[in-house]
Write an enzyme that holds these catalytic residues in place. Sequence first.
Site, PDB file in Angstrom:
ATOM      1  N   GLU B  29     -36.177  45.197 -22.813  1.00 19.12           N
ATOM      2  CA  GLU B  29     -37.325  46.478 -23.305  1.00 19.12           C
ATOM      3  C   GLU B  29     -38.254  45.907 -23.368  1.00 19.12           C
ATOM      4  O   GLU B  29     -38.668  45.373 -24.227  1.00 19.12           O
ATOM      5  CB  GLU B  29     -36.372  46.945 -24.897  1.00 19.12           C
ATOM      6  N   SER B  59     -30.176  47.990 -24.872  1.00 18.75           N
ATOM      7  CA  SER B  59     -28.322  47.126 -23.958  1.00 18.75           C
ATOM      8  C   SER B  59     -29.112  45.864 -23.981  1.00 18.75           C
ATOM      9  O   SER B  59     -28.460  45.261 -22.558  1.00 18.75           O
ATOM     10  CB  SER B  59     -27.254  47.815 -22.773  1.00 18.75           C
ATOM     11  N   GLU B  60     -28.181  45.458 -25.317  1.00 20.15           N
ATOM     12  CA  GLU B  60     -28.031  42.980 -25.039  1.00 20.15           C
ATOM     13  C   GLU B  60     -27.501  43.108 -24.330  1.00 20.15           C
ATOM     14  O   GLU B  60     -27.606  41.915 -23.541  1.00 20.15           O
ATOM     15  CB  GLU B  60     -28.631  42.435 -26.236  1.00 20.15           C
ATOM     16  N   PHE B  83     -35.953  41.350 -30.782  1.00 21.29           N
ATOM     17  CA  PHE B  83     -36.256  40.893 -31.946  1.00 21.29           C
ATOM     18  C   PHE B  83     -35.120  40.035 -31.859  1.00 21.29           C
ATOM     19  O   PHE B  83     -33.609  40.332 -31.289  1.00 21.29           O
ATOM     20  CB  PHE B  83     -36.358  41.826 -32.897  1.00 21.29           C
ATOM     21  N   HIS B 129     -35.467  42.985 -39.215  1.00 24.58           N
ATOM     22  CA  HIS B 129     -36.621  41.993 -38.392  1.00 24.58           C
ATOM     23  C   HIS B 129     -37.168  40.690 -38.690  1.00 24.58           C
ATOM     24  O   HIS B 129     -38.487  40.358 -38.300  1.00 24.58           O
ATOM     25  CB  HIS B 129     -38.185  42.948 -37.880  1.00 24.58           C
TER      26      HIS B 129
END
Lengths: 429, 337
Positions: B29, B59-60, B83, B129
């Site tokens: 991303e 979209s991991e 992250f 995060h």
Amino acid sequence: MSEPVSPTRRNAPRLALHVPEPSYRPGDTPDFSAVRVPAAGSAPRPDSSAPASESHPLVNHLVRVLDEDGRAVGPWDPRLSPDILRKMLSDMVTVRVFDDRMYRAQRQGKTSFYMKCTGEEAIAVAAANALDRDDMCFPTYRQQGLLVARGYPLVDMMCQIYSNAGDKLHGRQLPIMYSDKPHGFFSISGNLGTQYPQAVGWAMASAIKGDSRIAMGWIGEGATAEGDFHSALTFAAVYQAPVILAVVNNQWAISSFSGIAGAEQATFAARAVGYGVAGLRVDGNDALAVYAAVQWASERARANAGPTLIEFFTYRAEGHSTSDDPTGYRPAGEAQQWPLGDPVERLKAHLVGLGEWDDERHAALVADADKNVRAAQKQAEAMGILPGQGFDRIGSMFEDVYSDTPWHLAEQRDAALGEARIYLGRDAS
Amino acid sequence: MPNKNMIEAINDAHRVTMAADPDVVVFGEDVGYFGGVFRATAGLQEQFGKTRCFDAPISEGGIIGAAVGMAAYGLRPVVEIQFADYIYPGYDQIVSEVARMRYRTAGEWTMPMVIRSPYGGGIFGGQTHSQSPEALFTHVAGLKVVIPSTPYDAKGLLIAAIEDPDPVLFFEPKRIYNGPFDGHHDRPVTPWARHPDSEVPDGHYTVPLGKARIVRPGNDLTVIAYGTMVHVALAAVEENGIDAEVIDLRTLVPLDIATIEESVKKTGRALVVQEATKTSGFGSELATLIQERCFYHLEAPVGRVTGWDTPYPHAYEWIYFPGPIRMKQALEKVMAD
Ligand SMILES: Cc1ncc(C[n+]2csc(CCOP(=O)(O)OP(=O)(O)O)c2C)c(N)n1
């Protein structure tokens, strides 16, 4: 306990949750007259390089080539030579015979598990015949026809099923979870849907390298509910990957009917529309329609015209697997009522109609397939059946976790060999 | 030798490997045109073209799934998960597919890929995060897990990871991207430019996976840490005047057990330090290994410094983060026992 109806909203209509139910349950008489089956030959065939939108009327139609009399009609007729038609028929018969033998082997306790693709043979077999030999397939567990059509030795398939000394996967995978790179067959995962974005990634890599090979992935209609289905379509659309994405809609995901995956609201092919990829809905029991659709989609992919989502509309004629009893959730005899018929019988009728086949030759084909499968089974079983496996080469269990064996695995291997020595009363390797 | 901060060193590792091997592709991303939100991939698209470095949809699962297909094809994908907290949508692909592919195919298909991701807290990132999820991956057979603590190591380890035949999770302690953080939230961070470990050679070099580094030799206690905690541990040892040997693991899997064992047998005391939550963390594994292998050399129970077993609280991160006070108490306890 919370109040079922909020007091401040008493005048509002009570909301109701919709839980889809199939039309028939055990004891009911199945009636598929509500399944819309358009006439063979009625679907238009857009140019394979046309914009995706030109295919979109087809997502609610059904591409069919073989009519009720076994004649090939309409623009999707791939006009195949009798030789290739006979090859496809032979592959499909082999798959069916193989499935029966292996199902029986499981029932005889020779292995733990088996999954048939009865009624769906045309999908993998015709697709394999329509693809180039070096295109890469990312299958699920019901595409044994890919291996058969590409000439993978039946013995090797069986050795995998028996986890025996001939199993190239060293007894690490559940039966039927084949893998064979030389035959363009990617390793099957037990985690549903994972192969879908992988197929897209392979196709993207092929495009990155300026190769000419394409990828094809398969998924069941039940598994389209997985996130991987949607990420695959997003990636395929975004990068216009040279990939064919097949949904095998065989109506049942174990005991859940297709409505539980969303079939009541839209066809699975219709999902192509939202992603802007080409979409086709195809009679999955019609080997010629399957061939024509895969050929169309592969022309498209090879011309950099983008991916295609194809829904193969079919019916899972048998149980989900050897662990499943379908009489617990659907009427007996449903498969026989299925309006799209049996793929083997339909292709056979077509060849007979062409004057290229007859009952005698068909009986000989079946007998021949039976002989080959039995011979392979004998050969495979000579290398062992599942009970009794797992005592030789115990050390191999610790290989291939990493490229090299790290210290902790070496220590654990030695410990396992020590246990085995006690268990077996002899040294193990 | 040029000084680089950790981001620049990581960027350099990408360049070196991409230039050397046309099969290395980088995506994730915002990594393409913009060069990543932390700028780790800045300029790569410009230099290598947009089919070698490109932006991916959010979209991991898709990113990792596509990387599996690419690796199966024969490429070496290097993907960035923006992250580490967002790695979970891709978790199934990593754990069930990437990790097991070599095994389940008996070596027919291998997964030479790197999954890079900034991780860890101390940046006021709140619970989404700041996580340190390394133990979720060290628990999985088939994955290698690497965590650098200096710019020099970051470049050398990343090149080694990209060249490695196995899949590597490369967690980058983002708290120390710009400078080593010693855990004192109230003090300014010294930039890497004034630190010897920021001398990063040009061109190709590797820091081998599976080899720990003795950051500070000592005789009375072995402190085992990785990532940001290396710097926190170092500062605490100095501040408390303890003659401790500080080991930076650099790679959690495969673990350099020999270095740990040798050191603990010499010092007779051990303290394991992790930023992650306490229960079932990687430090628990270290403590057990030390107990199993060095028990008769131990003069005190193995100590443990960790984050608390809560999600990462935004406003309270200074008290969540294992810092000087927790370190001091733990050091004193292990030394006194
Ligand atoms: C991620 C995941 N969830 C659940 C299962 C268990 N499971 C195996 S097959 C199956 C049904 C799949 O149905 P479908 O996708 O329609 O394929 P079909 O079996 O009908 O060919 C389920 C739920 C699984 N293997 N993987």
